[in-house]
Design a protein around this motif. Structure first.
Motif, PDB file in Angstrom:
ATOM      1  N   ILE A 150      89.782  -2.579  40.813  1.00 32.77           N
ATOM      2  CA  ILE A 150      89.645  -1.492  41.786  1.00 32.77           C
ATOM      3  C   ILE A 150      88.488  -1.781  42.732  1.00 32.77           C
ATOM      4  O   ILE A 150      87.339  -1.942  42.303  1.00 32.77           O
ATOM      5  CB  ILE A 150      89.428  -0.146  41.064  1.00 32.77           C
ATOM      6  N   ARG A 151      88.803  -1.828  44.017  1.00 31.75           N
ATOM      7  CA  ARG A 151      87.775  -2.056  45.035  1.00 31.75           C
ATOM      8  C   ARG A 151      87.758  -0.933  46.079  1.00 31.75           C
ATOM      9  O   ARG A 151      86.714  -0.465  46.485  1.00 31.75           O
ATOM     10  CB  ARG A 151      88.021  -3.406  45.741  1.00 31.75           C
ATOM     11  N   SER A 152      88.945  -0.497  46.499  1.00 34.61           N
ATOM     12  CA  SER A 152      89.007   0.537  47.529  1.00 34.61           C
ATOM     13  C   SER A 152      90.047   1.581  47.151  1.00 34.61           C
ATOM     14  O   SER A 152      90.766   1.445  46.154  1.00 34.61           O
ATOM     15  CB  SER A 152      89.354  -0.079  48.884  1.00 34.61           C
ATOM     16  N   TYR A 153      90.132   2.610  47.976  1.00 33.88           N
ATOM     17  CA  TYR A 153      91.105   3.689  47.733  1.00 33.88           C
ATOM     18  C   TYR A 153      92.540   3.148  47.753  1.00 33.88           C
ATOM     19  O   TYR A 153      93.443   3.757  47.185  1.00 33.88           O
ATOM     20  CB  TYR A 153      90.931   4.789  48.787  1.00 33.88           C
ATOM     21  N   ASP A 155      93.593   0.688  46.174  1.00 35.49           N
ATOM     22  CA  ASP A 155      93.921   0.217  44.823  1.00 35.49           C
ATOM     23  C   ASP A 155      94.213   1.364  43.864  1.00 35.49           C
ATOM     24  O   ASP A 155      94.501   1.123  42.679  1.00 35.49           O
ATOM     25  CB  ASP A 155      92.755  -0.610  44.254  1.00 35.49           C
ATOM     26  N   ALA A 193      91.540   8.711  42.651  1.00 34.04           N
ATOM     27  CA  ALA A 193      90.471   8.938  43.628  1.00 34.04           C
ATOM     28  C   ALA A 193      89.905  10.341  43.525  1.00 34.04           C
ATOM     29  O   ALA A 193      88.740  10.570  43.859  1.00 34.04           O
ATOM     30  CB  ALA A 193      91.003   8.689  45.046  1.00 34.04           C
ATOM     31  N   THR A 271      84.230   1.761  40.504  1.00 28.98           N
ATOM     32  CA  THR A 271      84.012   2.487  41.753  1.00 28.98           C
ATOM     33  C   THR A 271      84.991   2.009  42.819  1.00 28.98           C
ATOM     34  O   THR A 271      85.596   0.935  42.697  1.00 28.98           O
ATOM     35  CB  THR A 271      82.579   2.286  42.258  1.00 28.98           C
ATOM     36  N   PHE A 272      85.128   2.821  43.853  1.00 26.46           N
ATOM     37  CA  PHE A 272      86.004   2.452  44.970  1.00 26.46           C
ATOM     38  C   PHE A 272      85.380   2.913  46.274  1.00 26.46           C
ATOM     39  O   PHE A 272      84.555   3.845  46.308  1.00 26.46           O
ATOM     40  CB  PHE A 272      87.392   3.068  44.799  1.00 26.46           C
ATOM     41  N   GLU A 273      85.789   2.265  47.331  1.00 29.50           N
ATOM     42  CA  GLU A 273      85.341   2.649  48.665  1.00 29.50           C
ATOM     43  C   GLU A 273      86.391   3.558  49.285  1.00 29.50           C
ATOM     44  O   GLU A 273      87.558   3.188  49.389  1.00 29.50           O
ATOM     45  CB  GLU A 273      85.143   1.403  49.536  1.00 29.50           C
ATOM     46  N   ASP A 274      85.986   4.780  49.670  1.00 26.60           N
ATOM     47  CA  ASP A 274      86.959   5.718  50.233  1.00 26.60           C
ATOM     48  C   ASP A 274      87.218   5.428  51.707  1.00 26.60           C
ATOM     49  O   ASP A 274      86.672   4.458  52.279  1.00 26.60           O
ATOM     50  CB  ASP A 274      86.506   7.161  50.006  1.00 26.60           C
ATOM     51  N   ARG A 279      81.138   4.852  48.643  1.00 27.66           N
ATOM     52  CA  ARG A 279      81.531   4.421  47.293  1.00 27.66           C
ATOM     53  C   ARG A 279      81.453   5.600  46.328  1.00 27.66           C
ATOM     54  O   ARG A 279      80.499   6.376  46.344  1.00 27.66           O
ATOM     55  CB  ARG A 279      80.663   3.269  46.786  1.00 27.66           C
ATOM     56  N   VAL A 282      85.681   6.540  40.113  1.00 26.32           N
ATOM     57  CA  VAL A 282      87.053   7.031  39.947  1.00 26.32           C
ATOM     58  C   VAL A 282      87.061   8.166  38.923  1.00 26.32           C
ATOM     59  O   VAL A 282      86.103   8.370  38.168  1.00 26.32           O
ATOM     60  CB  VAL A 282      88.004   5.911  39.480  1.00 26.32           C
TER      61      VAL A 282
END
Length: 515
Positions: A150-153, A155, A193, A271-274, A279, A282
Motif C-alpha cells: 500500500i502506497r497511495s489511495y 492501492d 481509506a 500508510t497511504f497518500e490520499d 499521508r 489505513v
C-alpha cells in the motif's frame, strides 16, 4: 420366516439372516453406546468418531479430519468464496512461521496468545539462531506485507483472505472441532481509506457468517457485539455470531468479524497518500470462521442414532440401498440401484450406492443413519415390480413410496423440506432456551436451568468480572460471562437497571456459560 424393517411386513428374510445381523451388530458395535441427554460429552465424541468425521491422533488436541469433514469444509469454502469474491477479496497463502521480531511489534496483541504459541527451536540437530513461532493467527505475518503493498489511495481497498491451518496450544481439555490445538480456518484481512468503509464491511461479513450457519448448517445464530473484555485483543471492537447448545446450556462463539481501527496500521506502518497528498494510516478489519462450525452443527442436529446432516452440507445427500430378499432377482435390483444413483448424479445430487454384499440391509440402514445421510432410498423386489423406490428421511424416519419417474423432483423437494425442518426445529429449541431477566436472583435461577440469558447491563468491565467471580463461587461450576450484545436490541427503558450492579443499564446483553 421373520420380518425385517418393513412397514407392510412384505420384506421377508430368513431367521438365519436375522441371527447373522445380530452377530454383525455385536461384532461391529454398530449403534451409539450413549444417549445425547445422558452423557453429552461422551455422546459428542462418539458421534464424531462413528460418523467418520475424524480420528484421534497421538498428539493430544490434534485430529485426523476424514473425507466427510473435509467435504463439509470444502462446501463451506465454495459458498463463502463465491460471496467474498464479489466483494473483491483475493485469495492468498502466507507463510506458517512468525518471527519474534514481528511478534514484538504487537506486544499487547500477542500477550493474548502467548500461552498458546508453539515454537520451533531446532532444524534437524541444529538449534535455530532465532526461534520461530507457528502462526496462531496472521496479523503479524500479513501486515508487514500490507505495508509494502500500500502506497497511495489507488492501492485501496486491499482485501486478502486465506484458507489455512493454525496452531494454538490450548491448555484446556481439547474437544473435537470445538477446541483443538490445530484447526482449519479462513482468515480475511482488509485495509480501507476510511472508517466508514471498514465499518460497513464488518457487518457485511457478519451477515455472511450468519448465512453459513443458518442457510448451510440450519443452525440459528445471534449476531452481536462482544464486550470490551471479550473483544479481539488490539482491536477497536468485535462482532460475532453466537450459537447455543440447549443440551449443555452453553453458548459458543461461532465466527467473528473485527474492526481493528488504525492501531495495527500504526504498529506496522501501513500508510497511504490520499488525493490531497497527505499521508494517513489505513483502517483495517479481520474476520474468521473455522472448522469449529462443523462441531456446532453436530451438537445442534445430532441425535441418539448419530449424525444428522442438513442436506446442503451433507457429504452424501442420498444413499441408495438394495434390498435383495431370498429368491429375488438380485442382479436386477442392483442394476436398478445403480441406475437410480446415476440419475441422481446427473441431476446434481451427491448420491452413493451401498452395494456392499457383506452387510445385511438393516446394518446398512443403521450405518447411513450414524453417518447422518439425509435421505435413504431402498429398492427391493416389490419396488422393482412397481417401478418405484422407497424414500426414508433421516430427520423424522418418515417413509414414502414414489414412482421412479418422479424421483428427481421428489428428492429435491424432500431435501428442501429436511433443510427447512432442521432449522425450524433448532430455532424453536433456541427460542425456548432464551430467558429474559432483570435481577440477580432471576439470573441465577435461569443459569441453573441452562438458559441463554438476556439481561440489562451497565456495560462495565468490572461488573462483568464480578459476574464471572460470583457465578463461579455461588454455583461451584463454570463461570458465566457475556456472549454478545445483540445488534437487534430490545427496547431499553430509561429506568432499567443493570441486573448485576444496580446501576443504570445501557444495553441488553446475552449471558451464559460457554465453550
Amino acid at each position: 420366516m421373520s420380518k425385517e424393517l418393513s412397514e407392510e411386513g412384505t420384506r421377508d428374510v430368513s431367521a438365519e439372516t436375522c441371527v447373522k445381523q445380530k452377530e454383525i451388530k455385536k461384532e461391529t458395535r454398530l449403534g451409539m453406546s450413549v444417549k445425547k441427554d445422558d452423557d453429552f460429552g461422551k455422546w459428542y465424541s462418539e458421534v464424531c468418531i462413528r460418523g467418520q468425521l475424524l480420528s484421534y491422533y497421538d498428539v493430544q488436541g490434534c485430529y485426523i479430519l476424514k473425507p466427510s469433514a473435509i467435504k463439509v469444509w470444502n462446501l463451506i469454502k465454495a459458498f463463502f468464496d463465491a460471496k467474498i469474491e464479489k466483494m473483491g477479496v483475493e485469495e492468498h497463502t502466507f507463510p506458517l512461521f512468525v518471527t519474534p521480531c514481528a511478534l514484538e511489534k504487537e506486544k499487547k496483541h500477542i500477550e493474548g496468545f502467548a500461552p498458546e504459541l508453539a515454537w520451533v527451536t531446532k532444524a534437524g540437530e541444529s538449534e535455530l539462531a532465532v526461534p520461530l513461532a507457528i502462526r496462531p493467527t496472521s496479523e503479524t505475518i500479513m501486515y508487514p506485507h500490507f505495508s509494502k503493498e500500500i502506497r497511495s489511495y489507488r492501492d485501496l481497498p486491499l482485501k486478502a483472505n486465506q484458507w489455512v491451518n493454525v496452531v494454538r496450544w490450548e491448555v484446556s481439555d481439547p474437544v473435537p472441532f470445538i477446541r483443538s490445538r490445530e484447526f482449519l480456518w479462513q482468515e480475511g484481512h482488509t485495509a480501507f481509506a476510511t472508517q466508514a468503509e471498514a465499518d460497513k464491511e464488518v457487518l457485511h461479513i457478519l451477515d455472511l457468517y450468519s448465512d453459513v450457519y443458518e442457510k448451510l448448517f440450519a443452525v440459528p445464530v445471534i449476531k452481536g457485539k462482544k464486550s470490551e473484555n471479550e473483544k479481539f485483543s488490539g482491536g477497536n471492537y468485535t462482532t460475532s455470531v453466537e450459537a447455543f447448545i440447549p443440551s449443555t446450556g452453553r453458548g459458543i462463539q461461532a465466527a467473528t468479524s473485527h474492526s481493528l481501527g488504525q492501531r495495527f496500521a500504526n504498529m506496522f506502518d501501513i500508510t497511504f497518500e490520499d488525493k490531497e497528498g497527505h499521508r494517513s494510516n489505513v483502517w483495517q478489519n479481520s474476520w474468521g470462521l473455522s472448522t469449529r462450525s462443523i462441531g456446532v452443527m453436530v451438537m445442534t442436529h445430532g441425535d441418539d442414532k448419530g449424525l444428522v446432516f442438513p442436506p446442503l452440507v451433507a457429504p452424501v445427500q442420498v444413499v441408495v440401498i438394495p434390498v435383495p430378499f431370498i429368491g429375488a432377482d438380485t442382479k436386477m435390483i442392483y442394476e436398478a440401484c445403480e441406475a437410480v444413483k446415476a440419475t441422481l448424479h446427473e441431476a446434481g445430487f451427491r448420491a452413493k450406492e451401498d452395494n456392499r454384499d457383506n452387510y445385511a440391509c438393516g446394518w446398512k440402514y443403521s450405518d447411513s443413519e450414524q453417518k447422518g445421510v439425509p435421505l435413504r432410498i431402498e429398492i427391493g423386489p416389490r419396488d422393482l415390480a412397481s417401478n418405484q423406490v422407497r424414500m426414508v428421511r433421516r430427520d423424522t424416519g418418515a417413509k414414502v413410496d414414489i414412482p421412479r419417474g418422479d424421483l428427481v423432483e421428489r428428492v429435491r423437494d424432500v431435501l428442501g423440506e429436511i433443510q427447512r425442518s432442521l432449522f425450524d426445529a433448532a430455532k424453536t429449541k433456541l427460542d425456548n432456551c432464551i430467558q429474559v431477566v432483570e435481577t440477580w436472583d432471576e439470573f441465577m435461577e435461569a443459569l441453573s436451568q441452562k438458559k441463554l440469558i438476556l439481561a440489562p447491563w451497565c456495560d462495565e468491565v468490572e461488573v462483568e468480572e464480578l459476574v464471572k467471580k460470583r457465578t463461579k463461587e455461588e454455583t461451584g461450576g463454570a463461570a458465566a460471562k457475556t456472549l454478545c450484545a445483540p445488534l437487534d436490541q430490545p427496547e431499553l427503558k430509561d429506568d432499567t437497571l443493570c441486573f448485576a450492579s444496580g446501576k443504570k443499564a445501557t444495553t441488553w446483553s446475552y449471558w451464559g456459560r460457554s465453550y
